[in-house]
Design an enzyme around this catalytic site. Structure first.
Site, mmCIF file in Angstrom:
data_model
loop_
_atom_site.group_PDB
_atom_site.id
_atom_site.type_symbol
_atom_site.label_atom_id
_atom_site.label_comp_id
_atom_site.label_asym_id
_atom_site.label_seq_id
_atom_site.Cartn_x
_atom_site.Cartn_y
_atom_site.Cartn_z
ATOM 1 N N CYS A 1 5.822 17.954 -32.926
ATOM 2 C CA CYS A 1 5.095 16.684 -32.842
ATOM 3 C C CYS A 1 4.671 16.151 -34.202
ATOM 4 O O CYS A 1 4.171 15.028 -34.296
ATOM 5 C CB CYS A 1 3.868 16.845 -31.949
ATOM 6 N N HIS B 1 -4.259 12.271 -33.965
ATOM 7 C CA HIS B 1 -3.165 12.849 -33.175
ATOM 8 C C HIS B 1 -3.451 12.577 -31.699
ATOM 9 O O HIS B 1 -2.564 12.168 -30.960
ATOM 10 C CB HIS B 1 -3.062 14.352 -33.456
ATOM 11 N N GLU C 1 -9.550 18.458 -32.969
ATOM 12 C CA GLU C 1 -9.350 17.410 -33.971
ATOM 13 C C GLU C 1 -10.688 16.770 -34.337
ATOM 14 O O GLU C 1 -10.960 16.485 -35.509
ATOM 15 C CB GLU C 1 -8.360 16.353 -33.474
ATOM 16 N N LYS D 1 -1.476 7.185 -28.689
ATOM 17 C CA LYS D 1 -0.905 7.848 -27.514
ATOM 18 C C LYS D 1 -1.590 7.429 -26.217
ATOM 19 O O LYS D 1 -1.031 7.633 -25.134
ATOM 20 C CB LYS D 1 -0.985 9.364 -27.681
ATOM 21 N N HIS E 1 3.057 10.346 -25.561
ATOM 22 C CA HIS E 1 3.395 11.193 -26.703
ATOM 23 C C HIS E 1 4.886 11.098 -26.967
ATOM 24 O O HIS E 1 5.699 11.597 -26.185
ATOM 25 C CB HIS E 1 2.988 12.633 -26.406
ATOM 26 N N PHE F 1 3.444 21.801 -32.184
ATOM 27 C CA PHE F 1 3.709 23.169 -31.751
ATOM 28 C C PHE F 1 4.237 23.975 -32.947
ATOM 29 O O PHE F 1 4.917 23.448 -33.826
ATOM 30 C CB PHE F 1 4.751 23.184 -30.632
#
Length: 413
Positions: A163, A303, A314, A335, A340, A399
């Site tokens: 990502c 994010h 975050e 998002k 996403h 990830f």
């Protein structure tokens, strides 16, 4: 001295609109692109919603015969690149082609092609598998096909950090220009993984929202009721240019790429470090690289995935990096509206960040109805905000523990 890098072109194919104007207006209007999955029969899946790109015609951006030899993610890459270079007004010729490159990533690559050809293999045998399987499936075809389409003969790569891929492509492409290896780069990401196997896999990992009855409300970063992210698809490409080259041709400058950093949590394949140490180090390194103090940042494009751990950690990282100034930041999650976009997410969100600097508006985080008590900062809930934006921090976390942060700032002559 490293060369200065500016953004002069923006191209995007997104679930809420194609082209920077449609994309930006939809973001400011708080429009959600999430709906029932139509690309396959999802009736047996726990998640039956996604943010699909509707009514996409690749023939508007490339030869139709060539388009049939590309997976959908590569079509998105070419379309976004064509839009970006047109927006920049940049001409590629034999004289400059080797000084213009492409860093366009994909986190997963041609998932749709792979699944389809696996079915062909099982049902019809190996002799019926397409000779285009491999060149349609491999992730480097986002940059490869774009380079072919536009004649880009300079530095070329496919950076795969899940990502974080799209944002890291922009950061690494900026480095190429900084060290003098190119005068311009097309950088970003493309993804199209709304497929049976991908949805099933993310469901098994309990990563996706299952709010199937109200898809427009499913992606809700920082909200107490969030239950996972929503899969999206699309392509996003930015034209990065060496400052003097941009000025010499009178290009419009959206923003300057001031800072960039990457780190790794070195903790877990999917879960973020519960101390947020990797994200904190990445933000601090990017601000240091930019030469910008934390209190000079006005806006953070988060994010913001709408997962329980990511949003909470975050927020914790932002508080650590910015201290008391964290409460003064405007923060929003793209998002919340587009879902996403995986390997394209960071690039699409950097387009939003650049437009915030250029237009003086910050888009909202939609569906923020009951904030999580542990997410207690200003996430620009539900309504766009007009404000001066001098500097933006963009976070992308992937990830594998990959963290990527890019700092954009208003260009000062």
């Amino acid at each position: 001295m490293k060369r200065r890098v500016v953004i002069t072109g923006l191209g995007i194919v997104a679930p809420i609109g194609t082209g920077k104007q449609a994309f930006w207006q939809a973001l400011l209007d708080g429009k959600s692109g999430v709906g029932p999955i139509t690309r396959f029969d999802a009736s047996q899946h726990a998640t039956r919603i996604a943010a699909e790109v509707k009514d996409f015609d690749p023939g508007l951006y490339m030869d139709k015969k060539e388009a049939r030899r590309m997976d959908r993610f590569a079509q998105f890459a070419v379309a976004a690149g064509v839009l970006a270079i047109a927006d920049a007004g940049l001409t590629v010729s034999e004289e400059n082609a080797d000084a213009i490159g492409a860093y366009v990533s994909s986190g997963i690559g041609g998932m749709e092609t792979l699944e389809g050809q696996c079915q062909v293999l099982g049902e019809k045998g190996p002799s019926r598998v397409s000779p285009f399987l491999v060149p349609m499936m491999i992730g480097n075809m986002a940059s490869g096909q774009l380079a072919i389409a536009l004649g880009l003969k300079g530095p070329s790569s496919d950076i795969v950090t899940a990502c974080a891929s799209g944002a890291q492509s922009v950061g690494d492409a900026a480095r190429v220009i900084e060290r003098g290896d190119a005068v311009a780069m097309l950088a970003g990401g493309a993804e199209s993984a709304i497929t049976p196997l991908a949805i099933a896999g993310f469901n098994s990992a309990r990563a996706l929202s299952t709010r199937n009855e109200s898809p427009g409300k499913a992606s809700r970063p920082f909200d107490r009721g969030r239950d996972g992210f929503v899969m999206g698809e699309g392509g996003a490409v930015l034209v990065l240019e060496e400052l003097e080259h941009a000025l010499s041709r009178g290009a419009h400058i959206y923003a300057e790429v001031k800072g960039y950093a990457t780190t790794n949590d070195a903790f877990h394949v999917t879960a973020p470090d519960p101390s947020a140490a990797g994200a904190i180090r990445c933000m601090n390194k990017a601000l240091s690289d930019a030469g910008i103090a934390p209190n000079e940042v006005d806006y953070v494009n988060a994010h913001g995935t709408s997962t329980e751990l990511n949003d909470k950690l975050e927020t914790m990282a932002l508080k650590s990096v910015f201290g008391e100034h964290a409460k003064k930041l405007a923060i929003s999650s793209t998002k919340s509206m587009v879902g996403h976009l995986l390997g394209a997410a960071g690039a699409a969100e950097l387009i939003a960040a650049a437009l915030s600097i250029d237009t003086g508006w910050v888009h909202p985080t939609v569906n923020l109805e009951e904030p999580d008590p542990e997410c207690d900062l200003d996430y620009v809930p539900n309504v766009a905000r007009q404000m001066q934006v001098r500097a933006v921090l963009k976070n992308s976390l992937g990830f594998g523990g990959h963290n990527c942060c890019v700092v954009l700032a208003r260009y000062e002559g």
